[in-house]
Design an enzyme around this catalytic site. Sequence first.
Site, PDB file in Angstrom:
ATOM      1  N   SER A   1       0.828  -1.204   0.000  1.00 17.47           N
ATOM      2  CA  SER A   1       0.000   0.000   0.000  1.00 17.47           C
ATOM      3  C   SER A   1       0.865   1.257   0.000  1.00 17.47           C
ATOM      4  CB  SER A   1      -0.917   0.012   1.220  1.00 17.47           C
ATOM      5  OG  SER A   1      -1.743  -1.131   1.220  1.00 17.47           O
TER       6      SER A   1
HETATM    7  N1  SAH Z   1      -0.548  -4.102   4.026  1.00 16.15           N
HETATM    8  C1  SAH Z   1      -0.098  -4.880   2.884  1.00 16.15           C
HETATM    9  C2  SAH Z   1      -1.220  -4.910   1.861  1.00 16.15           C
HETATM   10  C3  SAH Z   1      -1.008  -5.916   0.793  1.00 16.15           C
HETATM   11  S1  SAH Z   1      -2.304  -5.943  -0.436  1.00 16.15           S
HETATM   12  C4  SAH Z   1       1.138  -4.218   2.300  1.00 16.15           C
HETATM   13  O1  SAH Z   1       1.183  -2.989   2.293  1.00 16.15           O
HETATM   14  O2  SAH Z   1       2.032  -4.905   1.838  1.00 16.15           O
HETATM   15  C5  SAH Z   1      -3.568  -6.872   0.400  1.00 16.15           C
HETATM   16  C6  SAH Z   1      -3.201  -8.290   0.771  1.00 16.15           C
HETATM   17  O3  SAH Z   1      -4.388  -8.899   1.279  1.00 16.15           O
HETATM   18  C7  SAH Z   1      -2.734  -9.159  -0.387  1.00 16.15           C
HETATM   19  O4  SAH Z   1      -1.475  -9.697  -0.073  1.00 16.15           O
HETATM   20  C8  SAH Z   1      -3.797 -10.253  -0.476  1.00 16.15           C
HETATM   21  O5  SAH Z   1      -3.296 -11.519  -0.859  1.00 16.15           O
HETATM   22  C9  SAH Z   1      -4.336 -10.269   0.936  1.00 16.15           C
HETATM   23  N2  SAH Z   1      -5.674 -10.852   1.097  1.00 16.15           N
HETATM   24  C10 SAH Z   1      -6.752 -10.718   0.301  1.00 16.15           C
HETATM   25  N3  SAH Z   1      -7.791 -11.418   0.814  1.00 16.15           N
HETATM   26  C11 SAH Z   1      -7.344 -11.994   1.958  1.00 16.15           C
HETATM   27  C12 SAH Z   1      -7.938 -12.840   2.950  1.00 16.15           C
HETATM   28  N4  SAH Z   1      -9.213 -13.246   2.881  1.00 16.15           N
HETATM   29  N5  SAH Z   1      -7.182 -13.242   3.990  1.00 16.15           N
HETATM   30  C13 SAH Z   1      -5.891 -12.851   4.105  1.00 16.15           C
HETATM   31  N6  SAH Z   1      -5.268 -12.060   3.200  1.00 16.15           N
HETATM   32  C14 SAH Z   1      -5.990 -11.644   2.145  1.00 16.15           C
END
Ligand code: SAH
Length: 219
Positions: free
Chosen positions: A66
């Site tokens: 993000s």
């Molecule tokens: N805070 C993280 C955001 C990554 S993007 C960063 O800045 O790196 C959002 C993430 O949520 C992705 O890696 C995706 O695989 C994960 N995600 C989506 N649905 C999910 C779920 N049901 N349970 C766990 N993770 C999930």
Amino acid sequence: MASPVTPQFTAARRRLIEELRGKGISDLSVLRALDLTPRHQFVPSGVRHRAYEDTSLPIGNGQTISQPWVHAIYLQTLALKGDEKVLEIGTGSGYQTVLLAHLCRFVYSVERIRPLLETARDAMTACGVRNVSLLCGDGTRGWPENGPYDAILVSAGSPEVPQPLRDQLAEGGRLIVPVGGREDQRLLEITRQGDAFSQRELSAVRFVPLVGEHGWESA
Ligand code: SAH
């Protein structure tokens, strides 16, 4: 908690922190956590030169780290005191997990894509972070075994607030979750008071989909 500091990135990180101050991030403990956390170690080498831009970046598997301002808004809103137990849904790169680890007592973090979780684990280990537990699974169900939580952060956009996450909030606990369509969402802060939940809107945001039993059916 000490983090390895790579001199070549220190100046870039300080510039990012000044940029975030200019965009309304004033909480000193949040700015300190940003200063302690080497974002360049949480992005793939191909985009490392952009690690200290205030923008989201690809991390593989169709997912993104993000925008730093978004992380900072989550953390400034929560105003953690240091003694909280926090649940994060969507570990992704692990960058926000480490920011949280600097700001609370313990972080539980759930990610559904195993290769991302393993890369994040390595990056966190390199940072020397110890107060984190990781789980590969569907975070829309929360992580009930370790609850209730003082704060829950969801890092992916959901069509609705997953009920298990409300249920796993401690008294007075707060949940930050992007809710809306697949492309655009509203960032909501939900606070538990007994069996009642109050809600306020923080900002308009764009997140990748939250995929799971209480989120979207597919990515
Ligand atoms: N805070 C993280 C955001 C990554 S993007 C960063 O800045 O790196 C959002 C993430 O949520 C992705 O890696 C995706 O695989 C994960 N995600 C989506 N649905 C999910 C779920 N049901 N349970 C766990 N993770 C999930």
